[in-house]
Design a protein around this motif. Structure first.
Motif, short mmCIF file in Angstrom:
data_model
loop_
_atom_site.label_atom_id
_atom_site.label_comp_id
_atom_site.label_asym_id
_atom_site.label_seq_id
_atom_site.Cartn_x
_atom_site.Cartn_y
_atom_site.Cartn_z
N SER A 7 0.87 -1.19 0.00
CA SER A 7 0.00 0.00 0.00
C SER A 7 0.90 1.23 0.00
O SER A 7 1.99 1.21 0.57
CB SER A 7 -0.91 0.00 1.22
N CYS A 55 -6.33 2.23 -5.20
CA CYS A 55 -6.99 1.73 -3.98
C CYS A 55 -6.77 2.70 -2.84
O CYS A 55 -5.62 2.97 -2.46
CB CYS A 55 -6.44 0.35 -3.61
N ASP A 56 -7.86 3.24 -2.33
CA ASP A 56 -7.77 4.04 -1.10
C ASP A 56 -7.85 3.04 0.05
O ASP A 56 -8.85 2.31 0.18
CB ASP A 56 -8.97 5.02 -1.06
N VAL A 57 -6.82 3.01 0.88
CA VAL A 57 -6.80 1.98 1.93
C VAL A 57 -7.89 2.20 2.98
O VAL A 57 -8.13 1.33 3.82
CB VAL A 57 -5.42 1.85 2.62
N LYS A 58 -8.57 3.33 2.92
CA LYS A 58 -9.67 3.56 3.86
C LYS A 58 -10.94 2.83 3.38
O LYS A 58 -11.88 2.68 4.13
CB LYS A 58 -9.98 5.05 4.00
N VAL A 63 -9.99 -2.55 -0.54
CA VAL A 63 -8.92 -3.35 0.10
C VAL A 63 -9.27 -4.84 0.02
O VAL A 63 -8.42 -5.68 -0.25
CB VAL A 63 -8.68 -2.88 1.55
N HIS A 76 2.44 -2.40 4.51
CA HIS A 76 1.50 -1.28 4.60
C HIS A 76 2.30 0.02 4.80
O HIS A 76 2.73 0.33 5.91
CB HIS A 76 0.53 -1.54 5.75
N GLY A 100 -7.13 3.62 7.56
CA GLY A 100 -6.41 2.82 6.56
C GLY A 100 -5.77 1.59 7.18
O GLY A 100 -5.87 0.48 6.64
N THR A 101 -5.14 1.76 8.31
CA THR A 101 -4.46 0.61 8.95
C THR A 101 -5.48 -0.40 9.45
O THR A 101 -5.29 -1.61 9.31
CB THR A 101 -3.56 1.11 10.10
N THR A 103 -8.37 -1.00 8.18
CA THR A 103 -8.93 -1.70 7.01
C THR A 103 -7.96 -2.76 6.50
O THR A 103 -8.35 -3.90 6.24
CB THR A 103 -9.25 -0.66 5.91
N ILE A 104 -6.70 -2.39 6.36
CA ILE A 104 -5.68 -3.35 5.91
C ILE A 104 -5.58 -4.50 6.91
O ILE A 104 -5.51 -5.68 6.55
CB ILE A 104 -4.30 -2.63 5.78
#
Ligand SMILES: NC(=O)c1ccc[n+]([C@@H]2O[C@H](COP(=O)([O-])OP(=O)(O)OC[C@H]3O[C@@H](n4cnc5c(N)ncnc54)[C@H](O)[C@@H]3O)[C@@H](O)[C@H]2O)c1
Length: 336
Positions: A7, A55-58, A63, A76, A100-101, A103-104
């Motif tokens: 990411s 890809c928006d990690v939010k 994701v 990440h 974001g974190t 979600t990942i």
């Protein structure tokens, strides 16, 4: 051969990671915010084993789709980075980091995918008890001061990742990079901004008296440390301070760049509170104890600051588009 999802792959560190993984024969699924392949990944885009996705990690859906490719591991690195970001848009800084974190992490937990997270030396804040080891305390300022939003959000992300490891047994490793510099870095941090200004005939800019210290680490050294965290069982469940333990004052680092360029322009000293607002708080010393990475990863930085600056200069001279771009002259320069 493994497939690694990265990411924030279009950024400075993410793009170097991409190159290094492709070099050793791994496949890379690169994620970032732009619809088109980001400029830092254009060369990678022509190589076998490389795939890029917006890809928006939010976004959980986005994701989830990326994880449906069943990567062997995820690095990440996506985050909103830089002084400008946390002073002017602290909401985005916090949300890209924490949401974001999360979600990942949720996607990694569902598939039990190994996760290497890029935290930051900023988590230590202004802990005066240097050099910092991995177990040193995080000493942050008041939450009313946006300057601490980045550090605090990185700390929360570390908590989330450690919680997933403890509660669900997710294989994780956390890396805290210390003042990374090198080719492709935006000229908004002390080494690249000084290179950028000097090559454009402008004097270096120093905030404060220049006696504050940092541990400057060349990006290639960091990449080697991250790959060891990815590959080695000894890294599982661990957190590492990855940086060059040689502590430099900003003033001396700037002088080194000036000497390498052959410039006699005297630095301009500015009060950071004028530029960043009265609430700005400085970190006077930043240095690290490298012993854990030496012991568990057999990792030590190899590139000293002089050689690293020469490398950055060679690259900058070969990339006039970078030199012509905004020099971060109006942007903050304190390195993260
Ligand atoms: N450069 C350093 O000195 C340093 C030091 C400590 C930690 N780090 C950490 O390393 C990581 C990479 O930093 P960098 O220097 O390469 O920064 P960078 O700004 O060059 O790269 C970050 C990338 O993340 C992407 N991104 C931001 N929000 C995103 C989102 N919501 N979804 C997908 N992508 C998103 C950006 O578009 C950018 O390409 C960050 O997590 C940063 O906090 C960097």
């Amino acid at each position: 051969m493994s497939t690694i999802l990265i990411s924030g792959a279009g950024g400075f560190i993410g793009s170097h990671l991409t190159d290094a993984l492709l070099d050793r024969g791994d496949k890379v699924l690169a994620l970032d915010l732009s619809r088109k392949i980001p400029p830092n990944l254009r060369d990678a885009g022509r190589r076998a084993g490389f795939q890029y996705r917006f890809c928006d990690v939010k976004s959980q859906a986005s994701v989830r789709r990326a994880f449906a490719t069943r990567p062997d591991a995820v690095i990440h690195a996506a985050a909103s980075v830089g002084v400008e970001s946390y002073l002017k848009t602290p909401m985005s800084t916090i949300e890209s980091s924490v949401i974001g974190t999360r979600t990942i992490l949720r996607a990694a937990m569902k598939t039990n995918t190994r996760l290497v997270y890029l935290s930051s030396s900023e988590v230590f804040g202004r802990n005066p008890d240097v050099p910092w080891s991995e177990t040193s305390d995080l000493v942050l300022g008041n939450p009313a001061v946006t300057r601490w939003s980045y550090s605090a959000s990185k700390g929360v992300c570390e908590h989330l990742i450690n919680a997933a490891r403890v509660q669900y047994g997710l294989p994780t490793a956390i890396v805290r990079p210390f003042n990374i510099y090198g080719p492709r870095q935006r000229p908004a941090f002390i080494i690249p901004i000084t290179v950028h200004r000097l090559l454009n005939g402008l004097p270096p800019l120093i905030y404060g008296d220049g006696n504050q210290t940092r541990c400057f680490t060349h990006v290639h050294d960091l990449i080697e440390g991250i790959l060891r965290c990815l590959d080695r069982d000894a890294a599982t469940g661990e957190t590492f301070n990855l940086g060059n333990p040689r502590e430099w004052s900003i003033r001396d680092a700037v002088r080194l760049v000036s000497e390498a360029v052959g410039s006699s322009l005297e630095p301009i000293y500015e009060d950071p509170r004028t530029t960043f607002g009265p609430g700005f708080e400085e970190i006077q010393r930043r240095s690290l104890d490298p012993s854990k990475a030496i012991r568990l990863l057999e990792w030590q930085p190899r590139i000293g600051l002089s050689a690293g600056i020469e490398d950055m200069l060679r690259w900058a001279r070969a990339h006039p588009e970078w030199l012509r771009g905004s020099g971060g002259i109006d942007s903050a320069l304190r390195a993260i």
